[in-house]
Design an enzyme around this catalytic site. Structure first.
Site, PDB file in Angstrom:
ATOM      1  N   CYS A  89       8.421  11.781  51.881  1.00 48.10           N
ATOM      2  CA  CYS A  89       7.854  12.928  51.167  1.00 48.10           C
ATOM      3  C   CYS A  89       6.426  12.614  50.716  1.00 48.10           C
ATOM      4  CB  CYS A  89       8.725  13.334  49.991  1.00 48.10           C
ATOM      5  SG  CYS A  89       9.200  12.000  48.881  1.00 48.10           S
ATOM      6  N   GLY A  90       5.692  11.934  51.590  1.00 49.70           N
ATOM      7  CA  GLY A  90       4.297  11.643  51.295  1.00 49.70           C
ATOM      8  C   GLY A  90       4.147  10.700  50.113  1.00 49.70           C
TER       9      GLY A  90
END
Length: 308
Positions: A89-90
């Site tokens: 998720c980055g």
């Protein structure tokens, strides 16, 4: 230059990776709407609860609840840190850790003990490796529809420790959902309530509060006042203040859940685009290598025929 077979293997592996990133992107895109709906449905209650509690903190009641007392000497603080259970998720979790760790180190530099209650597997794994931080509780795998009952144990650890005087400050760290492209790592005061009221007033004066949760909170008092409690102040405040902590922590979990799906959707979209770019570059290299091999074979045939 790599052989044609090696290049084809790289292209195939990149294509398989692209299938995974596209699938994760589509899953998060399908879940983000439900997560946003839950978050938006809970926001008005959490905002109003914070406003009410901020006003209660300014009242001159005969009953002094431990949550209403701001202790001058701070010996131990606690951070309730909310993260995701899964990665990909980055920089969502790492940005929150970068926001939280300096605050923790600042307390430690003053000689203050720091406890952490981790919500989410990533927070559990991270704070187990951090020296000087006491991981006193954790909960993970809340799913896509978190229930308040799943958080009661962690919340009770905080409430009991603060009531017994073992904690002097409690903070909540989570990712605040602004929009699909923006998630803001946030650290808010949770206890004591005078500190919460002061923080809300500062947010109101500085930026008007991103979600309007600090609207209309003023700390100035021209005279003493209090609410009328039924049946009595002790019973009402004990119940209301407990619900306040639960609602704020639960709202933080919902904000973080919506942020997780938004961040994963954007990160996987970027990963898929990068995979397309890599596949295009490898295909060009493969075609050049294939063309060079064909040209070489033709040259060898022509050279052999000329020799005959």
């Amino acid at each position: 230059m790599a052989s044609g077979r090696e290049i084809k293997t790289k292209i195939k592996s990149t294509q398989n990776m692209r299938k995974v990133t596209r699938a994760l992107e589509m899953v998060s895109a399908s879940k983000i709407r439900k997560a946003q709906d839950m978050m938006k449905a809970s926001r008005p209650y959490a905002r109003q609860m914070r406003k009410v509690i901020a006003h209660v903190a300014q009242a001159s009641t005969d009953f002094t609840h431990p949550f209403l007392v701001q202790r001058e000497k701070v010996a131990r603080v606690a951070y309730v840190v909310i993260t995701t259970d899964r990665g990909l998720c980055g920089g969502l979790n790492s940005n929150l850790f970068r926001r939280t760790i300096p605050a923790i180190r600042e307390w430690q530099a003053k000689g203050v003990e720091v406890d952490v209650l981790a919500i989410g597997q990533k927070a559990v794994q991270f704070f187990r490796r951090i020296k000087g931080v006491n991981l006193i509780g954790s909960v993970s795998h809340l799913g896509d529809k978190p229930k308040l009952e799943q958080l009661i144990g962690v919340i009770k650890v905080v409430l009991d420790a603060y009531t017994d005087g073992k904690l002097d400050r409690v903070f909540l760290a989570y990712n605040d959902f602004i929009n699909t492209m923006t998630q803001k790592p946030t650290v808010d005061a949770l206890l004591p309530l005078p500190l919460v009221a002061a923080e809300m007033q500062a947010a109101e004066s500085d930026q008007g509060a991103a979600h309007g949760q600090a609207g209309g909170v003023k700390l100035e008092q021209s005279h003493d006042w209090d609410y009328i409690y039924e049946p009595d102040a002790a019973t009402v405040l004990e119940y209301v203040l407990g619900r306040y902590v639960e609602s704020v922590v639960y709202q933080g979990v919902l904000e973080n859940l919506a942020s997780e799906h938004a961040a994963r959707m954007v990160a996987m979209k970027s990963a898929s685009d990068n995979a397309n770019k890599v596949i295009g570059e490898l295909t060009l290299v493969y075609n050049k290598a294939r063309q060079a091999a064909i040209t070489q074979e033709i040259s060898e045939i022509v050279g052999g025929a000329a020799a005959v």
